[in-house]
Motif scaffolding. Structure first.
Motif, short mmCIF file in Angstrom:
data_model
loop_
_atom_site.label_atom_id
_atom_site.label_comp_id
_atom_site.label_asym_id
_atom_site.label_seq_id
_atom_site.Cartn_x
_atom_site.Cartn_y
_atom_site.Cartn_z
N ASP A 194 0.83 -1.22 0.00
CA ASP A 194 0.00 0.00 0.00
C ASP A 194 0.86 1.26 0.00
OD1 ASP A 194 1.05 -0.35 2.51
OD2 ASP A 194 -0.76 0.21 3.59
N VAL A 195 1.97 1.23 -0.72
CA VAL A 195 2.91 2.35 -0.74
C VAL A 195 2.31 3.58 -1.43
CG1 VAL A 195 5.04 1.03 -0.66
CG2 VAL A 195 3.83 1.31 -2.83
N CYS A 273 13.04 5.29 5.19
CA CYS A 273 12.06 4.19 5.10
C CYS A 273 11.18 4.46 3.89
CB CYS A 273 11.22 4.16 6.37
SG CYS A 273 9.88 2.95 6.35
N LEU A 274 10.73 3.38 3.27
CA LEU A 274 9.81 3.49 2.13
C LEU A 274 8.56 4.28 2.51
CD1 LEU A 274 9.40 2.63 -0.75
CD2 LEU A 274 8.69 0.40 0.04
N TYR A 275 8.16 4.18 3.75
CA TYR A 275 6.94 4.83 4.21
C TYR A 275 7.20 6.16 4.94
CZ TYR A 275 4.26 0.55 3.27
OH TYR A 275 3.65 -0.54 2.67
N ALA A 276 8.45 6.63 4.95
CA ALA A 276 8.74 7.87 5.71
C ALA A 276 7.99 9.05 5.11
CB ALA A 276 10.24 8.14 5.69
N GLY A 310 8.10 1.26 8.94
CA GLY A 310 6.85 1.64 8.28
C GLY A 310 5.92 0.49 7.98
N ALA A 311 6.43 -0.59 7.40
CA ALA A 311 5.53 -1.69 6.99
C ALA A 311 4.94 -2.39 8.22
CB ALA A 311 6.30 -2.69 6.12
N VAL A 324 -1.04 6.91 1.00
CA VAL A 324 -1.10 8.35 0.75
C VAL A 324 -2.26 8.66 -0.20
CG1 VAL A 324 0.22 10.38 0.07
CG2 VAL A 324 1.43 8.34 0.81
N PRO A 325 -3.18 9.55 0.20
CA PRO A 325 -4.27 9.90 -0.70
C PRO A 325 -3.77 10.68 -1.91
CG PRO A 325 -4.46 11.07 1.41
CD PRO A 325 -3.24 10.21 1.49
N ILE A 326 -4.52 10.59 -2.99
CA ILE A 326 -4.08 11.16 -4.26
C ILE A 326 -3.76 12.66 -4.18
CG2 ILE A 326 -6.51 11.27 -5.03
CD1 ILE A 326 -3.60 10.62 -7.35
#
Ligand code: SAM
Ligand code: SF4
Ligand code: SF4
Length: 342
Positions: A194-195, A273-276, A310-311, A324-326
């Motif tokens: 869900d990146v 992090c990928l989600y930072a 993050g994950a 992240v919303p569009i």
């Protein structure tokens, strides 16, 4: 240079750098770039090869010994082999690898190999031309096959990464393993994440590691786990005939506890992090003439405070939607997977 390895708050070393060389891409995979338009990084912000090389030297001095070139699509960056040549000459790097969608690989494999690249991963989600087109919006499956064949010829064993999505390509796991056998590739199945950028993601679309193993054991019988390397992202498995494949279960069984990876975007933002949510600007200080020692101190101080997982945190959430919303993505392209480099 610190004495001993530089460790974060969870005692994870700084070992692995993913270097995005461009945010542009020649495909539009539905799990990564599903929208019709994107905000691109300003061209003048994109690091020159000399700047990348200078930053990589600092990372190497701080402990990085594995580097992966990624993007966007790294092969759309003009003259990539020249960058590979600069990086391959660095004695501190034990591993220099590339992740590509393979579309331009047949044209560039020779030059990349001559420049000193040793390892290639090609992303390939389907073996069916109509499905490839539906998944990526481009009719390029034949080009990817040609790229894989060139890579096989010049690089020997390669890896193939497949994002598995329920009802989209989860009926092709066996076909992909069989294809991998033919081109001497280790196939790795990636759980759909869900990146940022995966704006159509939903839990229902995820095929978990255990579901993948069930699907495969129906065809292949007993599947044996292969001993795990501490910082490896993929769990590896062996079929009875000796074929090894991997599963990257970032969504249902994340490996944050041993994550030694950070990411540098094409415009020089460094993410822990990928989600930072935010990164550290290294381009600004570099272009202002801040010296290598000061930049190293900045990087070291950030790494020492790193507590990202993050994950794992995403997994702890109950009701889960796209990260992240569009609207947020449109305001800050740095939140996109294709900018962070996957
Ligand atoms: N364009 C190159 C490619 O596709 O190989 C390199 C960049 S791409 C962002 C790096 C990797 O991220 C690819 O293997 C891609 O499949 C993976 N990826 C992108 N979006 C993903 C998602 N939502 N879930 C899991 N993997 C994803
Ligand atoms: Fe491009 Fe790679 Fe993202 Fe697909 S996964 S859209 S090839 S950056
Ligand atoms: Fe590493 Fe962040 Fe990915 Fe966890 S989510 S494995 S900490 S990059």
């Amino acid at each position: 240079m610190p004495p001993g390895p530089l460790l974060d708050t969870l005692a994870r070393p700084l070992g692995n750098l993913r270097l995005s060389v461009t945010d542009r891409c020649n495909l539009r995979c539905g799990y990564c770039m599903p929208e019709d338009d994107y905000t691109w990084l300003p061209r003048e912000d994109v690091l020159h090869f000399e700047e990348i090389s200078a930053l990589v030297d600092i990372f190497i001095a701080l402990g990085v010994d594995r580097l992966r070139l990624t993007g966007g699509e790294p092969l759309v960056r003009r003259d990539l082999p020249a960058l590979v040549r600069m990086l391959a000459a660095k004695p501190g790097l034990a591993d220099l690898a590339l992740t590509t969608n393979g579309v331009l690989l047949a044209d560039q494999a020779d030059a990349l190999r001559a420049a000193g690249l040793r390892r290639i991963t090609v992303s390939l989600d389907t073996l069916r031309a109509d499905r490839f087109r539906a998944l990526t919006r481009f009719d390029e499956l034949a080009a990817v096959h040609a790229g894989i064949e060139s890579a096989h010829r010049l690089f020997g064993r390669i890896k193939i990464d497949t994002v598995v999505i329920k009802g989209v390509n989860d009926d092709e796991l066996v076909d992909l393993i069989e294809y991998g056998k033919g081109v001497d590739a280790e196939v790795r199945f990636i759980e759909y994440m869900d990146v940022g950028g995966a704006t159509r993601w939903s839990t229902a679309d995820v095929v978990s590691r255990s579901e993948m193993l069930d699907l495969l054991s129906r065809r292949y019988g007993a599947i044996e786990a292969v001993a795990h390397q501490s910082s490896a992202t993929a769990d590896r498995f062996r079929l009875a005939d000796g074929t090894v494949f991997g599963i990257i279960s970032s969504t249902t069984a994340p490996f944050c506890q041993s994550c030694d990876r950070s990411r540098l975007t094409a415009d020089g933002l460094w993410y822990l992090c990928l989600y930072a949510a935010a990164g550290t600007d290294l381009r600004g200080p570099l272009r202002r003439g801040v010296d290598a020692e000061e930049l190293a101190a900045l990087i070291a101080s950030r790494w020492k405070t790193r507590d990202d997982r993050g994950a794992e945190r995403r997994l702890e959430l109950g009701d889960r939607r796209s990260f992240v919303p569009i609207n947020a993505l449109r305001k800050d392209p740095h939140l996109e997977m294709h900018t962070r480099g996957g």
